[in-house]
Design an enzyme around this catalytic site. Structure first.
Site, PDB file in Angstrom:
ATOM      1  N   SER A  82      43.894  33.110  37.433  1.00 53.10           N
ATOM      2  CA  SER A  82      43.111  34.198  38.032  1.00 53.10           C
ATOM      3  C   SER A  82      43.786  34.766  39.268  1.00 53.10           C
ATOM      4  O   SER A  82      43.125  35.304  40.161  1.00 53.10           O
ATOM      5  CB  SER A  82      41.683  33.730  38.370  1.00 53.10           C
ATOM      6  OG  SER A  82      40.961  33.456  37.199  1.00 53.10           O
TER       7      SER A  82
ATOM      8  N   LYS B 155      53.327  27.088  35.139  1.00 50.88           N
ATOM      9  CA  LYS B 155      54.193  28.261  34.965  1.00 50.88           C
ATOM     10  C   LYS B 155      55.666  27.888  34.928  1.00 50.88           C
ATOM     11  O   LYS B 155      56.459  28.513  34.210  1.00 50.88           O
ATOM     12  CB  LYS B 155      53.931  29.262  36.096  1.00 50.88           C
ATOM     13  CG  LYS B 155      52.526  29.856  36.113  1.00 50.88           C
ATOM     14  CD  LYS B 155      52.354  30.795  37.283  1.00 50.88           C
ATOM     15  CE  LYS B 155      50.957  31.413  37.314  1.00 50.88           C
ATOM     16  NZ  LYS B 155      49.900  30.425  37.554  1.00 50.88           N
TER      17      LYS B 155
ATOM     18  N   GLU C 224      53.037  35.302  31.776  1.00 45.53           N
ATOM     19  CA  GLU C 224      52.473  33.957  31.645  1.00 45.53           C
ATOM     20  C   GLU C 224      51.630  33.875  30.385  1.00 45.53           C
ATOM     21  O   GLU C 224      51.355  34.882  29.730  1.00 45.53           O
ATOM     22  CB  GLU C 224      51.636  33.591  32.879  1.00 45.53           C
ATOM     23  CG  GLU C 224      50.438  34.492  33.126  1.00 45.53           C
ATOM     24  CD  GLU C 224      49.700  34.118  34.395  1.00 45.53           C
ATOM     25  OE1 GLU C 224      50.348  33.713  35.368  1.00 45.53           O
ATOM     26  OE2 GLU C 224      48.461  34.233  34.391  1.00 45.53           O
TER      27      GLU C 224
ATOM     28  N   GLU D  83      39.023  28.182  40.092  1.00 42.51           N
ATOM     29  CA  GLU D  83      38.453  29.205  39.217  1.00 42.51           C
ATOM     30  C   GLU D  83      37.040  28.847  38.749  1.00 42.51           C
ATOM     31  O   GLU D  83      36.553  29.373  37.744  1.00 42.51           O
ATOM     32  CB  GLU D  83      39.373  29.413  38.022  1.00 42.51           C
ATOM     33  CG  GLU D  83      40.759  29.906  38.412  1.00 42.51           C
ATOM     34  CD  GLU D  83      41.706  29.963  37.226  1.00 42.51           C
ATOM     35  OE1 GLU D  83      41.620  30.922  36.462  1.00 42.51           O
ATOM     36  OE2 GLU D  83      42.517  29.036  37.091  1.00 42.51           O
TER      37      GLU D  83
ATOM     38  N   SER E 146      36.606  40.935  30.628  1.00 40.03           N
ATOM     39  CA  SER E 146      37.849  40.224  30.328  1.00 40.03           C
ATOM     40  C   SER E 146      38.594  40.854  29.152  1.00 40.03           C
ATOM     41  O   SER E 146      37.999  41.320  28.179  1.00 40.03           O
ATOM     42  CB  SER E 146      37.572  38.757  30.028  1.00 40.03           C
ATOM     43  OG  SER E 146      37.095  38.094  31.181  1.00 40.03           O
TER      44      SER E 146
ATOM     45  N   ALA F 102      56.945  47.103  37.050  1.00 34.95           N
ATOM     46  CA  ALA F 102      56.500  46.971  35.673  1.00 34.95           C
ATOM     47  C   ALA F 102      55.030  47.314  35.476  1.00 34.95           C
ATOM     48  O   ALA F 102      54.222  47.282  36.409  1.00 34.95           O
ATOM     49  CB  ALA F 102      56.751  45.543  35.190  1.00 34.95           C
TER      50      ALA F 102
ATOM     51  N   GLU G 172      59.320  34.556  42.012  1.00 34.57           N
ATOM     52  CA  GLU G 172      59.915  35.391  40.974  1.00 34.57           C
ATOM     53  C   GLU G 172      60.362  36.741  41.528  1.00 34.57           C
ATOM     54  O   GLU G 172      59.690  37.325  42.385  1.00 34.57           O
ATOM     55  CB  GLU G 172      58.901  35.670  39.862  1.00 34.57           C
ATOM     56  CG  GLU G 172      58.642  34.532  38.931  1.00 34.57           C
ATOM     57  CD  GLU G 172      57.671  34.934  37.828  1.00 34.57           C
ATOM     58  OE1 GLU G 172      57.918  34.557  36.679  1.00 34.57           O
ATOM     59  OE2 GLU G 172      56.681  35.624  38.122  1.00 34.57           O
TER      60      GLU G 172
ATOM     61  N   ILE H 175      55.134  35.259  44.799  1.00 38.55           N
ATOM     62  CA  ILE H 175      55.045  33.831  45.091  1.00 38.55           C
ATOM     63  C   ILE H 175      53.785  33.307  44.420  1.00 38.55           C
ATOM     64  O   ILE H 175      52.685  33.811  44.681  1.00 38.55           O
ATOM     65  CB  ILE H 175      55.002  33.567  46.606  1.00 38.55           C
ATOM     66  CG1 ILE H 175      56.214  34.219  47.283  1.00 38.55           C
ATOM     67  CG2 ILE H 175      54.976  32.078  46.900  1.00 38.55           C
ATOM     68  CD1 ILE H 175      55.840  35.114  48.424  1.00 38.55           C
ATOM     69  N   LYS H 176      53.950  32.290  43.546  1.00 40.89           N
ATOM     70  CA  LYS H 176      52.835  31.824  42.726  1.00 40.89           C
ATOM     71  C   LYS H 176      52.730  30.299  42.739  1.00 40.89           C
ATOM     72  O   LYS H 176      53.743  29.623  42.537  1.00 40.89           O
ATOM     73  CB  LYS H 176      53.023  32.259  41.270  1.00 40.89           C
ATOM     74  CG  LYS H 176      53.247  33.742  41.058  1.00 40.89           C
ATOM     75  CD  LYS H 176      53.520  34.030  39.585  1.00 40.89           C
ATOM     76  CE  LYS H 176      53.742  35.500  39.316  1.00 40.89           C
ATOM     77  NZ  LYS H 176      53.984  35.768  37.877  1.00 40.89           N
TER      78      LYS H 176
END
EC number: 6.3.2.4
Length: 343
Positions: free
Chosen positions: A178, A125, A302, A15, A313, A213, A208, A171-172
């Site tokens: 970001s 996470k 998160e 990032e 932002s 949502a 997850e 999938i994270k």
């Protein structure tokens, strides 16, 4: 007498570029009548550079070719300048994960944002989930995958994911922000591709269950008595709010306040404060939720302890909607860091 504030930007994480843009916004808005400001850039290679040039060149990445002084020892630089508060505008690893916070703690310099433990837990996470399960915070069902386990038991892991979660899934990388490295899988082929992609960024992966949502975010501010701003809603230009949708696609929109009833907005705000306090956050954090479109159930997504501060932002925009100007927000964050360091 003006306080001396170091603004850290760049960093070694994925990032880096977002950090530069956030820092440029902070530098343009910080109250220079109150503070002497020292921009300090950290390159992707980890070099600390005291920067003397144009803010515009921080934003566009040309700063490393401009006016700077290379230093061999970052902590010596902070001491030599007599820095009184560090404001780390460093998103992701080696900035948001407790590393810089630990350095400041060792140097006894107030640092904007949560402490070492909170920063580390919120950055990861998986461990955020572990902690908040104790507080009965509703979260999407999940499976944890490590690179070592995936190498040895690939077929078993895929079967476990399909049996427990089905499709669709997200999938994270566990330690990334970001939306870098995040994908959505609708079938086995995309699941395998997504796991391979996520493992480029972290050895630990969170898979997850996808929820149909809306994405609602809450800006939280404070130390022992935190307050929450007006919740905002993300209207992504793509199927989900990935890196491109966040920073490169003008069609993504932010809605403040979120399109919810007053009692629902208040419920989300109260839940954000509960999570913030449970994780022992301080200074600031942005708490992100998923609100089921069919049932209106609220799930934690998160927690970001150094949220984006770019002109688009959500964190500063939500506070602006609550009546707190960007410049005043920066001042309050600095004062909160001093308060926490003294207690």
């Amino acid at each position: 007498m003006k306080k001396k504030i170091a603004i850290l930007f760049g960093g070694k994480s994925t990032e880096h570029e977002v950090s530069r843009v956030s820092a440029a916004s902070v530098l343009r808005n910080i109250d220079i009548s109150k503070y002497d400001v020292y921009p300090i850039g950290i390159t992707k290679a980890g070099e600390w550079l005291e920067y003397k040039g144009s803010i515009d060149k921080i934003e566009n990445g040309e700063w490393e070719k401009d006016e700077f002084y290379k230093v061999q020892d970052g902590q010596k630089l902070l001491f030599d300048k007599g820095v009184e508060v560090v404001f780390p505008v460093l998103h992701g690893l080696c900035g948001e994960d407790g590393t810089v916070q630990g350095l400041c703690r060792l140097l006894d310099i107030p640092c904007v944002g949560p402490n070492v433990m909170s920063s580390a837990v919120c950055m990861d996470k998986v461990y955020t989930k572990y902690v908040l399960e104790h507080f009965e915070i509703k979260q999407a069902d999940y499976v944890i995958v490590t690179s070592a386990k995936y190498d040895k038991e690939k077929d078993a892991i895929i079967e476990q994911i399909e049996t427990k979660l089905g499709y669709d899934v997200f999938i994270k990388p566990s330690n990334s922000g970001s939306s870098v490295g995040i994908t959505k899988a609708h079938n086995r082929e995309e699941l395998i591709e997504g796991l391979i992609e996520a493992l480029k960024y972290d050895r630990k992966i969170l898979v997850e269950k996808a929820i149909n949502a809306r994405e609602v975010e809450v800006a939280v501010l404070g130390n022992d008595n935190p307050i929450a701003a007006v919740p905002g809603e993300i209207l992504p230009a793509k199927e989900f709010y990935d890196y491109e949708a966040k920073y490169e696609d003008a069609e993504s929109r932010l809605l403040i306040p979120a399109d919810m009833k007053d009692n629902e907005l208040e419920e989300v705000r109260e839940l954000a404060i509960k999570i913030y306090s449970a994780l022992d956050c301080a200074g600031m954090a942005r708490v992100d939720f998923l609100v089921d479109k069919d049932t209106n159930e609220i799930y934690l997504n998160e927690v970001n302890t150094i949220p984006g501060f770019t002109k688009i932002s959500m964190y500063p925009k939500m506070w602006e909607a609550a009546g707190k100007a960007y410049k005043d927000l920066i001042t309050e964050l600095i004062e909160l860091a001093i308060e926490r360091n003294n207690n």
